[in-house]
Design an enzyme around this catalytic site. Structure first.
Site, PDB file in Angstrom:
ATOM      1  N   GLU A 275      11.155  17.746 -25.315  1.00 65.42           N
ATOM      2  CA  GLU A 275      10.338  18.145 -24.153  1.00 65.42           C
ATOM      3  C   GLU A 275      10.812  19.493 -23.595  1.00 65.42           C
ATOM      4  OE1 GLU A 275       7.599  16.443 -23.472  1.00 65.42           O
ATOM      5  OE2 GLU A 275       7.945  14.342 -23.994  1.00 65.42           O
TER       6      GLU A 275
ATOM      7  N   HIS B 288       1.314  16.117 -28.188  1.00 62.15           N
ATOM      8  CA  HIS B 288       1.239  14.704 -27.815  1.00 62.15           C
ATOM      9  C   HIS B 288       0.092  13.944 -28.475  1.00 62.15           C
ATOM     10  CE1 HIS B 288       4.362  15.721 -25.010  1.00 62.15           C
ATOM     11  NE2 HIS B 288       4.383  14.527 -24.472  1.00 62.15           N
TER      12      HIS B 288
ATOM     13  N   LYS C 111       3.577  11.081 -11.951  1.00 57.67           N
ATOM     14  CA  LYS C 111       2.806  10.116 -12.741  1.00 57.67           C
ATOM     15  C   LYS C 111       3.627   8.837 -12.822  1.00 57.67           C
ATOM     16  CE  LYS C 111       0.026  12.869 -15.935  1.00 57.67           C
ATOM     17  NZ  LYS C 111      -0.266  13.074 -17.368  1.00 57.67           N
TER      18      LYS C 111
ATOM     19  N   GLU D   7      -3.993  16.650 -12.887  1.00 59.86           N
ATOM     20  CA  GLU D   7      -4.406  16.903 -14.277  1.00 59.86           C
ATOM     21  C   GLU D   7      -5.929  16.974 -14.412  1.00 59.86           C
ATOM     22  OE1 GLU D   7      -2.006  14.933 -17.271  1.00 59.86           O
ATOM     23  OE2 GLU D   7      -3.519  15.290 -18.795  1.00 59.86           O
TER      24      GLU D   7
ATOM     25  N   HIS E 277       9.496   8.617 -28.508  1.00 58.12           N
ATOM     26  CA  HIS E 277       8.439   9.505 -28.030  1.00 58.12           C
ATOM     27  C   HIS E 277       8.758  10.978 -28.345  1.00 58.12           C
ATOM     28  CE1 HIS E 277       5.348  11.137 -25.409  1.00 58.12           C
ATOM     29  NE2 HIS E 277       6.282  11.868 -24.799  1.00 58.12           N
TER      30      HIS E 277
ATOM     31  N   HIS F 257       1.239  10.846 -30.240  1.00 54.97           N
ATOM     32  CA  HIS F 257       0.830   9.482 -29.875  1.00 54.97           C
ATOM     33  C   HIS F 257       0.296   8.737 -31.093  1.00 54.97           C
ATOM     34  CE1 HIS F 257       0.308  10.706 -25.374  1.00 54.97           C
ATOM     35  NE2 HIS F 257       1.541  10.353 -25.656  1.00 54.97           N
TER      36      HIS F 257
ATOM     37  N   ARG G  62      -2.198  21.436 -16.241  1.00 54.06           N
ATOM     38  CA  ARG G  62      -1.282  20.322 -16.495  1.00 54.06           C
ATOM     39  C   ARG G  62      -1.485  19.715 -17.881  1.00 54.06           C
ATOM     40  NH1 ARG G  62       1.064  15.754 -12.211  1.00 54.06           N
ATOM     41  NH2 ARG G  62       2.529  14.874 -13.702  1.00 54.06           N
TER      42      ARG G  62
ATOM     43  N   ARG H 278       0.809  -1.244   0.000  1.00 54.71           N
ATOM     44  CA  ARG H 278       0.000   0.000   0.000  1.00 54.71           C
ATOM     45  C   ARG H 278       0.828   1.272   0.000  1.00 54.71           C
ATOM     46  NH1 ARG H 278      -2.592  -3.391   3.481  1.00 54.71           N
ATOM     47  NH2 ARG H 278      -4.462  -4.300   2.573  1.00 54.71           N
TER      48      ARG H 278
ATOM     49  N   ASN I  68       0.758  18.399 -22.583  1.00 52.75           N
ATOM     50  CA  ASN I  68       0.550  17.461 -23.690  1.00 52.75           C
ATOM     51  C   ASN I  68       0.626  18.123 -25.062  1.00 52.75           C
ATOM     52  OD1 ASN I  68       0.196  15.104 -22.144  1.00 52.75           O
ATOM     53  ND2 ASN I  68      -1.857  15.802 -21.573  1.00 52.75           N
TER      54      ASN I  68
ATOM     55  N   LYS J 118       8.012  22.556 -14.984  1.00 52.09           N
ATOM     56  CA  LYS J 118       7.152  21.413 -14.650  1.00 52.09           C
ATOM     57  C   LYS J 118       6.697  21.509 -13.195  1.00 52.09           C
ATOM     58  CE  LYS J 118       5.867  16.790 -15.328  1.00 52.09           C
ATOM     59  NZ  LYS J 118       6.075  15.492 -15.947  1.00 52.09           N
TER      60      LYS J 118
HETATM   61  N1  LIG Z   1       5.668   9.879 -15.743  1.00 57.85           N
HETATM   62  C1  LIG Z   1       5.635  10.859 -16.605  1.00 57.85           C
HETATM   63  O1  LIG Z   1       5.197  11.974 -16.312  1.00 57.85           O
HETATM   64  C2  LIG Z   1       6.193  10.636 -17.970  1.00 57.85           C
HETATM   65  C3  LIG Z   1       6.429  11.735 -18.815  1.00 57.85           C
HETATM   66  C4  LIG Z   1       7.019  11.492 -20.053  1.00 57.85           C
HETATM   67  C5  LIG Z   1       7.353  10.189 -20.423  1.00 57.85           C
HETATM   68  N2  LIG Z   1       7.096   9.155 -19.576  1.00 57.85           N
HETATM   69  C6  LIG Z   1       7.462   7.784 -19.924  1.00 57.85           C
HETATM   70  O2  LIG Z   1       8.876   7.724 -20.014  1.00 57.85           O
HETATM   71  C7  LIG Z   1       9.245   6.704 -20.939  1.00 57.85           C
HETATM   72  C8  LIG Z   1      10.280   7.262 -21.874  1.00 57.85           C
HETATM   73  O3  LIG Z   1      11.416   7.633 -21.124  1.00 57.85           O
HETATM   74  P1  LIG Z   1      12.864   7.668 -21.763  1.00 57.85           P
HETATM   75  O4  LIG Z   1      12.824   8.483 -22.988  1.00 57.85           O
HETATM   76  O5  LIG Z   1      13.814   8.005 -20.698  1.00 57.85           O
HETATM   77  O6  LIG Z   1      13.032   6.168 -22.278  1.00 57.85           O
HETATM   78  P2  LIG Z   1      13.837   4.915 -21.680  1.00 57.85           P
HETATM   79  O7  LIG Z   1      13.651   4.784 -20.235  1.00 57.85           O
HETATM   80  O8  LIG Z   1      13.482   3.752 -22.536  1.00 57.85           O
HETATM   81  O9  LIG Z   1      15.353   5.330 -21.949  1.00 57.85           O
HETATM   82  C9  LIG Z   1      15.797   5.483 -23.275  1.00 57.85           C
HETATM   83  C10 LIG Z   1      17.021   4.588 -23.559  1.00 57.85           C
HETATM   84  O10 LIG Z   1      18.186   5.237 -23.064  1.00 57.85           O
HETATM   85  C11 LIG Z   1      18.876   4.360 -22.183  1.00 57.85           C
HETATM   86  N3  LIG Z   1      19.520   5.215 -21.205  1.00 57.85           N
HETATM   87  C12 LIG Z   1      18.937   5.968 -20.250  1.00 57.85           C
HETATM   88  N4  LIG Z   1      19.851   6.703 -19.618  1.00 57.85           N
HETATM   89  C13 LIG Z   1      21.042   6.414 -20.171  1.00 57.85           C
HETATM   90  C14 LIG Z   1      22.374   6.853 -19.930  1.00 57.85           C
HETATM   91  N5  LIG Z   1      22.656   7.800 -19.033  1.00 57.85           N
HETATM   92  N6  LIG Z   1      23.360   6.329 -20.677  1.00 57.85           N
HETATM   93  C15 LIG Z   1      23.082   5.392 -21.631  1.00 57.85           C
HETATM   94  N7  LIG Z   1      21.854   4.954 -21.910  1.00 57.85           N
HETATM   95  C16 LIG Z   1      20.851   5.454 -21.193  1.00 57.85           C
HETATM   96  C17 LIG Z   1      17.811   3.449 -21.648  1.00 57.85           C
HETATM   97  O11 LIG Z   1      18.354   2.266 -21.107  1.00 57.85           O
HETATM   98  C18 LIG Z   1      16.971   3.225 -22.889  1.00 57.85           C
HETATM   99  O12 LIG Z   1      17.570   2.287 -23.730  1.00 57.85           O
HETATM  100  C19 LIG Z   1       7.967   6.278 -21.621  1.00 57.85           C
HETATM  101  O13 LIG Z   1       7.579   5.025 -21.098  1.00 57.85           O
HETATM  102  C20 LIG Z   1       6.957   7.344 -21.261  1.00 57.85           C
HETATM  103  O14 LIG Z   1       5.652   6.862 -21.188  1.00 57.85           O
HETATM  104  C21 LIG Z   1       6.533   9.359 -18.369  1.00 57.85           C
HETATM  105 ZN   LIG Z   2       6.068  13.602 -23.575  1.00 60.48          ZN
END
Ligand SMILES: NC(=O)c1ccc[n+]([C@@H]2O[C@H](COP(=O)([O-])OP(=O)(O)OC[C@H]3O[C@@H](n4cnc5c(N)ncnc54)[C@H](O)[C@@H]3O)[C@@H](O)[C@H]2O)c1
Ligand SMILES: [Zn+2]
Length: 362
Positions: free
Chosen positions: A182, A247, A140, A234, A264, A251, A240, A118, A244, A224
């Site tokens: 972003e 987006h 999130k 949101e 992304h 998407h 908030r 929990r 997007n 942010k």
């Molecule tokens: N929670 C939120 O508010 C929010 C907002 C935007 C995106 N997201 C989510 O985040 C995800 C995308 O995140 P991302 O772009 O970081 O993708 P990711 O976590 O897949 O990382 C991208 C790639 O880079 C590699 N990597 C990360 N840091 C590294 C480093 N320092 N050196 C070498 N390699 C490295 C990872 O292993 C991966 O292969 C999606 O799932 C998306 O839905 C969430």
């Molecule tokens: Zn985004």
């Protein structure tokens, strides 16, 4: 080093941003005291940074949970394997999870923390630029479902976020650009001076100059933080939602092309060009500002030309995205650079024209 505070009453927390932060135990000491710690990371990050983090924490009894790398592992199975390992090792309510990785690791770990017994404490140590400027901040958390991305989740805030910009040295080029999308987004939605600054400093950012990275990350987190503090959950027409921008178009592109083929941030970059084209056609954005937006996206080596999708496919995918208001697709559009707003009062003809464009003139 810089500290930015997220103000959310008793859920408030600091974001620490700087270089050499993996040597600064004092920053996180308060959150670690008397806790059993488990680090969740992936197979790419493990050999790069896990031992440094273990050394930072200093104590022996640390469980490492190493997941396979990739969006396709942001699943219930990965989440379950975290629960399994915590339970098998008798981790109780006094445990602390540390998310060490990009947004995928951050989102899964946050959700594991929100739900294990929990709710237990967690700390974000984001390693991709995208996770440093966006996903690690704001609470999130979640995983994907076979019927939709990020469909299972919770709002759950970390105890702190530790952003060590040194880790960006090992980030692949395409991932750096995706994160910059972003950063550009914050400029477009609410920070015209950030946008002006990005126009001057993009080459330095692309060259990973620490001074410029530090500035871009800090200003993004400030933006942010301010949006999240105002509208944590949101609300439907709340501020908030403006995060997007690009987006809904993005998407649709990600989905049509298969997740992972367009990153992304790449899809969002193209989506922002589409949203700004639409805004220009309504007379809300000047042609000159539209050209500036395309130019900055290009200078971050991000795409501004959509893939070849039919109008029907584009529209269908946009409609299935969750942001619909009164049955009509809800869009984030621009009134000038630095001001975005959510609306469903736009011309459908202009929307159709936008998604039919093969190129935006570069
Ligand atoms: N929670 C939120 O508010 C929010 C907002 C935007 C995106 N997201 C989510 O985040 C995800 C995308 O995140 P991302 O772009 O970081 O993708 P990711 O976590 O897949 O990382 C991208 C790639 O880079 C590699 N990597 C990360 N840091 C590294 C480093 N320092 N050196 C070498 N390699 C490295 C990872 O292993 C991966 O292969 C999606 O799932 C998306 O839905 C969430
Ligand atoms: Zn985004």
């Amino acid at each position: 080093m810089k500290t930015i505070k997220i103000n959310l009453g008793d859920r408030s927390y600091p974001i620490f941003i700087g270089q050499k932060l993996f040597k600064e135990y004092a920053l996180i000491a308060d959150y670690i005291n008397n806790k059993r710690v488990a680090i969740v990371t992936n197979t790419t990050i493990e050999p790069l940074y896990l031992s440094e983090i273990k050394k930072l924490l200093g104590h022996e009894d640390i469980l490492s949970i190493v997941l396979p790398d990739g969006e396709k592992y942001k699943t219930h199975e990965s989440l379950n394997s975290i629960y399994d390992q915590l339970l098998a090792n008798k981790y109780g309510r006094d445990s602390l999870l540390i998310a060490l990785g990009g947004g995928v690791i951050g989102d899964i770990t946050g959700y594991a923390a929100a739900t294990y017994m929990r709710g237990i404490d967690f700390i974000q140590i984001p390693t991709s630029l995208l996770s440093q400027v966006d996903s690690s901040v704001g609470g999130k958390t979640g995983i994907n479902h076979s019927l939709g991305k990020n469909m299972i989740g919770a709002f759950y805030q970390p105890k702190c976020v530790l952003i060590n910009i040194d880790v960006l040295k090992t980030l692949p080029d395409r991932e750096l650009s995706a994160g910059l999308a972003e950063v550009i987004k914050y400029g477009l939605i609410r920070d015209a001076s950030l946008f002006d600054w990005l126009e001057k400093e993009m080459d330095n950012l692309m060259n990973r100059n620490p001074e410029q990275l530090m500035h871009a990350i800090s200003v993004s987190c400030e933006n942010k933080a301010s949006v999240v503090s105002e509208d944590e959950f949101e609300s439907s027409k709340g501020i908030r939602a403006t995060l997007n921008l690009g987006h809904t178009f993005g998407h649709a592109i990600e989905n049509a092309m298969g997740y992972g083929n367009w990153l992304h941030g790449e899809a969002v970059a193209c989506g922002m060009v589409m949203a700004s084209y639409m805004s220009m056609k309504h007379g809300w954005l000047t042609i000159n500002d539209f050209e500036r937006i395309k130019k900055i996206i290009k200078s971050a080596r991000l795409p501004s030309t959509p893939p070849d999708l039919s109008r029907e496919q584009f529209l269908g995918l946009m409609q299935s995205d969750k942001k619909t208001l009164d049955g009509k697709i809800n869009l984030i559009l621009q009134k000038g650079i630095g001001h975005a707003f959510i609306t469903n009062e736009y011309s459908e003809t202009i929307l159709l024209e936008t998604i039919s464009q093969k190129t935006f003139g570069e």
